[in-house]
Each structure stands twice: as C-alpha cells, then as structure tokens.
Design a protein around this motif. Structure first.
Motif, PDB file in Angstrom:
ATOM      1  N   ILE A 267     -42.532  49.218  41.087  1.00 39.43           N
ATOM      2  CA  ILE A 267     -42.857  48.302  39.982  1.00 39.43           C
ATOM      3  C   ILE A 267     -42.618  49.077  38.703  1.00 39.43           C
ATOM      4  O   ILE A 267     -43.216  50.137  38.479  1.00 39.43           O
ATOM      5  CB  ILE A 267     -44.306  47.804  40.059  1.00 39.43           C
ATOM      6  N   ILE A 268     -41.735  48.558  37.854  1.00 41.52           N
ATOM      7  CA  ILE A 268     -41.292  49.241  36.646  1.00 41.52           C
ATOM      8  C   ILE A 268     -41.781  48.476  35.424  1.00 41.52           C
ATOM      9  O   ILE A 268     -41.786  47.241  35.421  1.00 41.52           O
ATOM     10  CB  ILE A 268     -39.750  49.335  36.601  1.00 41.52           C
ATOM     11  N   ALA A 269     -42.174  49.186  34.391  1.00 43.24           N
ATOM     12  CA  ALA A 269     -42.591  48.534  33.149  1.00 43.24           C
ATOM     13  C   ALA A 269     -41.402  47.853  32.480  1.00 43.24           C
ATOM     14  O   ALA A 269     -40.297  48.406  32.423  1.00 43.24           O
ATOM     15  CB  ALA A 269     -43.206  49.559  32.203  1.00 43.24           C
ATOM     16  N   GLY A 270     -41.627  46.642  31.993  1.00 47.27           N
ATOM     17  CA  GLY A 270     -40.574  45.870  31.343  1.00 47.27           C
ATOM     18  C   GLY A 270     -40.239  46.369  29.953  1.00 47.27           C
ATOM     19  O   GLY A 270     -40.977  47.158  29.359  1.00 47.27           O
ATOM     20  N   GLY A 271     -39.105  45.874  29.434  1.00 42.01           N
ATOM     21  CA  GLY A 271     -38.687  46.209  28.083  1.00 42.01           C
ATOM     22  C   GLY A 271     -39.075  45.118  27.106  1.00 42.01           C
ATOM     23  O   GLY A 271     -39.805  44.178  27.447  1.00 42.01           O
TER      24      GLY A 271
END
Length: 238
Positions: free
Chosen positions: A76-80
């Motif tokens: 799970i990656i932090a959004g831009g």
C-alpha cells in the motif's frame, strides 16, 4: 507476474462528503474500494495487487483488507497530489520486483462495476499487443470546441469512444513513459492519454456496461441501484 495497480489517493472533493473520501464510502457496510479490489483478488490470473491510497487512510484500508480476507495486496503506497502522480508512485514502488515484460493493470479504486471477463480480455490483449485500453462506444454526438462557446467539429459517432479502465501495459513500457512525462513536465489525464502524447499505438478492449467511475453523489446512487439490480438477478432471477 500480473499485477493490478489500483489508485485511490484522491480526497473526492466533488463527492461533497465531509466524513470520508469517496473510495471509503460504504454500500451494505463495505467500502467501494473493497468492491473494486475483490474483482482482482478473485481473478485467477492476478498474482499481485498494489494499492495507492490516501496516506491518512492507509491504516483504515489495512483494517478492511483483513476484515474481507484480501490476501493478494502486497503493498500500500501513499498517493500523490493528483491521479497521475499516484499512478507514478505505484509504478515506482514496483521497481526491483517486476520485470519489464510483466503485465500491470491500472485501475481506479472507485470503478467497482467491472467483471472477470473484462480483466481477462485486458490481460490477453496486453500480452498479444503490448497494451489494452478499456473503452466504451459513445451513444451521443461528441462536440469539439476550442473555446467552449463555438463548435469546431462533430466527429462521426461511430468513431468515438470513451476511455475507461482497466488500462493495461507491459510494466517496462508504462514505467518508461511515466518517467519521461515526469521529466518533460507533462500531466496526463490517464495512462491512455500519456500513450497518445508519445505516439504509442493503443489497442481497444470493449468495456462492460455501466463501468462508471464514482466521482459525484449521483454516481454513488447509480452504483447502489446497479449493484442491487445485479444481486436481485443472481438471487431471484429477475
């Protein structure tokens, strides 16, 4: 490897929901993003899922993944700050673990009305042709206007389509394009638009009906009605 990259990093300002982002709005107690993820979780050809999420909601997403027994999500990656930046972040997170020829399906977290066949068609077309863009034929005339006041052109309706999702690529190809766009200062509307900017030939996969993106309040109510209609058809045969 075949990976679904699901981006859900937006705050959903057009939804006018003060309590939570649009991807976490619930139907029957289940968030929209889980309905979306489940299509890829249950698909036999999908090996891996990466989700790009609003950073402040990552903990909540992890809770829902556990609650609904979602096992294919590896990262799970932090959004831009925008959709294209969120996709870039997700593709960047795949470096080192994915080969250039691996297949990646890029999909909106708030586009839950897809099915197994559409995913399969995307994968098969991308393997055969290098990419696959889900598209829906238009049923009304498209107006082209450069100033918003006067009509410049009305293209043939039979030649007009609307880009949907998934949009599917070989990983190396789409990662190189997003890197190039970052260097060139381009802000693509979506991955298909990015391909168009760089003159890449794209291949159409016909969308399932009602493949809506839940952006505004009316979209949520359409989703609810369509989902309940599909449930009734399965349970009651109506």
């Amino acid at each position: 490897m075949i990976t679904a990259l699901i981006f859900a990093g937006g705050t959903g300002q057009r939804m006018n929901s003060a309590s939570k982002p649009k991807q976490f709005l619930e139907l029957h107690g289940k968030p929209i993003i889980i309905y979306t993820i489940e299509h890829f979780e249950w698909h036999p050809e999908i090996d891996n899922i990466i989700v790009v999420c609003l950073e402040s909601w990552i903990k909540e997403l992890k809770r829902f993944l556990k609650l609904y027994d979602i096992r294919k999500v590896s990262k799970i990656i932090a959004g831009g700050i925008s959709g294209d930046q969120s996709i870039y972040n997700g593709l960047k997170a795949m470096r080192g673990t994915h080969a250039s020829d691996d297949i990646v399906l890029i999909h909106d977290g708030v586009r839950p009305l897809i099915n197994e066949n559409l995913i399969s068609e995307n994968i098969a077309t991308a393997k055969r042709c290098g990419n696959a863009i889900t598209c829906e034929a238009t049923f009304e005339s498209i107006i082209q206007s450069s100033n918003g006041n006067e009509i410049d052109n009305i293209p043939k309706r039979s030649e007009m389509f609307v880009a949907k999702a998934p949009q599917t690529f070989r990983y190396g190809d789409i990662w190189d394009m997003y890197q190039q766009a970052e260097n060139d200062g381009h802000t693509p509307l979506d991955s298909a638009h990015l391909c168009s900017l760089y003159g890449v030939k794209q291949h159409i996969v016909r969308s399932t009906p009602n493949n809506i993106k839940i952006t505004a309040p009316q979209d949520y109510y359409i989703f609810r009605a369509l989902h309940e209609a599909m449930e009734n058809r399965q349970i009651l045969g109506v």
